[in-house]
Scaffold this motif. Structure first.
Motif, PDB file in Angstrom:
ATOM      1  N   ILE A 183      -5.014  12.140  -4.193  1.00  0.00           N
ATOM      2  CA  ILE A 183      -4.263  11.098  -3.494  1.00  0.00           C
ATOM      3  C   ILE A 183      -4.065  11.495  -2.029  1.00  0.00           C
ATOM      4  N   ALA A 201       0.900   3.986  -2.995  1.00  0.00           N
ATOM      5  CA  ALA A 201       0.575   5.401  -2.753  1.00  0.00           C
ATOM      6  C   ALA A 201       1.743   6.298  -3.151  1.00  0.00           C
ATOM      7  N   SER A 235      -8.585   7.923   4.709  1.00  0.00           N
ATOM      8  CA  SER A 235      -8.376   6.536   5.143  1.00  0.00           C
ATOM      9  C   SER A 235      -7.836   6.476   6.565  1.00  0.00           C
ATOM     10  N   ALA A 290      -7.581   1.206  -2.179  1.00  0.00           N
ATOM     11  CA  ALA A 290      -6.390   0.500  -2.655  1.00  0.00           C
ATOM     12  C   ALA A 290      -6.173  -0.801  -1.876  1.00  0.00           C
ATOM     13  N   CYS A 329      -9.730   2.052   2.791  1.00  0.00           N
ATOM     14  CA  CYS A 329      -8.953   2.544   1.664  1.00  0.00           C
ATOM     15  C   CYS A 329      -9.257   1.666   0.449  1.00  0.00           C
ATOM     16  N   ASN A 355      -7.328  11.230  -0.138  1.00  0.00           N
ATOM     17  CA  ASN A 355      -7.676   9.823   0.073  1.00  0.00           C
ATOM     18  C   ASN A 355      -6.872   9.242   1.231  1.00  0.00           C
ATOM     19  N   LEU A 356      -5.592   9.598   1.331  1.00  0.00           N
ATOM     20  CA  LEU A 356      -4.776   9.125   2.451  1.00  0.00           C
ATOM     21  C   LEU A 356      -5.285   9.673   3.775  1.00  0.00           C
ATOM     22  N   LEU A 397       0.830  -1.206   0.000  1.00  0.00           N
ATOM     23  CA  LEU A 397       0.000   0.000   0.000  1.00  0.00           C
ATOM     24  C   LEU A 397       0.868   1.261   0.000  1.00  0.00           C
ATOM     25  N   ARG A 398       1.904   1.285   0.830  1.00  0.00           N
ATOM     26  CA  ARG A 398       2.801   2.442   0.849  1.00  0.00           C
ATOM     27  C   ARG A 398       3.535   2.594  -0.477  1.00  0.00           C
TER      28      ARG A 398
END
Length: 62
Positions: free
Chosen positions: A36, A11, A43, A51, A49, A39-40, A7-8
């Motif tokens: 982006i 992103a 979340s 993703a 999230c 969204n972070l 995930l990291r």
């Protein structure tokens, strides 16, 4: 690779891609970077999230 590491990576890659598009293609791509970031932030508060759902469907384990 574990889910949170993926995930990291995802992103960070998307953010760098959006910044490159902003620089080399068109300044309006900065809104993708803003999306982006937002969204972070959401979340972090909602613990959801999109993703992560996608990465789980690809078979990554926590």
């Amino acid at each position: 690779m574990k889910l949170h590491a993926a995930l990291r990576l995802f992103a960070g890659s998307m953010l760098l891609l959006s910044l490159a598009l902003t620089y080399w293609v068109h300044p309006n791509w900065v809104f993708f970077s803003i999306f982006i970031g937002l969204n972070l932030i959401q979340s972090a508060f909602t613990c959801w999230c999109p993703a992560i759902a996608m990465l789980k469907k690809l078979g990554l384990k926590e």
